[in-house]
Design an enzyme around this catalytic site. Structure first.
Site, short mmCIF file in Angstrom:
data_model
loop_
_atom_site.label_atom_id
_atom_site.label_comp_id
_atom_site.label_asym_id
_atom_site.label_seq_id
_atom_site.Cartn_x
_atom_site.Cartn_y
_atom_site.Cartn_z
CE1 TYR A 60 -4.43 -1.86 5.34
CE2 TYR A 60 -3.36 0.15 4.59
CZ TYR A 60 -4.06 -1.01 4.31
OH TYR A 60 -4.36 -1.33 3.01
CB SER A 76 -0.90 0.03 1.25
OG SER A 76 -1.59 1.26 1.38
#
Length: 268
Positions: A154, A141
């Protein structure tokens, strides 16, 4: 006309919806046989049924080594081997700040997003060795590149995927196993949605509108944007590419949109 993945077998996790499903559909169109892996049986079965006889559903948890080993066994039983692994499954949830994030939330995010990728490599590499080489792709990501306040766990998990990708690529290059990851921007997916029912079109449209502001290109990312990148990394066209974190983010990490506010200028 031959497909770009003719004769290949792909195992794709998190393939019941979003980027994984878009990738499974595209891989099948390009000639691959696909194992659709998802933790929700309904999603996996519906996706496999939609794709047709070249797809088989498998329900499992990527954070559990026994499930990951079983998923590869299922691919071998159904299709005879494995050539492509796409470690796509991931979760995102409300974390709060580093001080207030509960320990169990941190552990769950790391377990799925990082441990799940590690297990996918650990138990998948022997199958690629047996096949004489292959491609491993993982979903990282832009959060693994840029610090995003409020989702530190995350960010850490996705940064770990990037580091794991680079280290593993060096370990297995001599065996003809290429290992890369994709760093999406804000993509219209069901991440964080644990419902087993059909996708809510209104909710997805709201997500697209929210996502669009993050990207200089002015739109939300879509599952197919990531699927096309995965197809390149899975195919022989990327035979000289390994250890890379490919950013697909509509310009998010390259362009600081605050510059426009700072200068007070419109460069369009």
């Amino acid at each position: 006309m031959a497909g770009r993945l003719d004769g290949k077998v792909a195992v794709i996790t998190g393939a019941g919806s979003g980027m994984g499903r878009s990738t499974a559909e595209l891989f099948a169109e390009e000639g691959a046989r696909v194992l659709i892996v998802d933790r929700w049986a309904e999603r996996a079965e519906e996706a496999a049924s939609s794709i047709g006889e070249v797809a088989v559903a498998f329900t499992g948890d990527v954070a559990q080594g026994e499930d990951v080993q079983a998923m590869y066994s299922a691919a071998v039983d159904a299709f005879g081997g494995v050539n492509i692994i796409y470690n796509n499954a991931g979760i995102g949830t409300r974390e709060d700040n580093v001080r207030d994030c509960p320990e169990d939330v941190f552990d769950e995010i790391m377990s799925v997003n990082l441990r799940g990728v590690w297990l996918g490599m650990k138990y998948g590499i022997p199958h690629l060795e047996q096949a004489g080489g292959g491609s491993i792709i993982s979903t990282a990501s832009v959060a693994g590149i840029s610090g995003l306040a409020g989702i530190a766990a995350y960010c850490a998990s996705k940064g770990g995927v990037i580091a794991l990708t680079r280290a593993a690529a060096g370990e297995w290059a001599a065996k003809g196993i290429r290992i890369n990851c994709i760093c999406p921007g804000a993509i219209a997916t069901r991440i964080g949605d644990d419902s087993r029912g059909p996708e809510d079109p209104a909710a997805m449209e709201r997500r697209r509108e929210r996502n669009a502001v993050a990207h200089p290109l002015g739109r939300s990312g879509e599952g197919n944007d990531i699927a096309q990148t995965a197809l390149y990394l899975a195919s022989d066209e990327s035979s000289f590419v390994t250890g890379q974190a490919i950013v697909v983010d509509g310009g998010w990490t390259a362009v600081d949109s605050r510059w426009f506010e700072f200068t007070g200028r419109d460069f369009s």
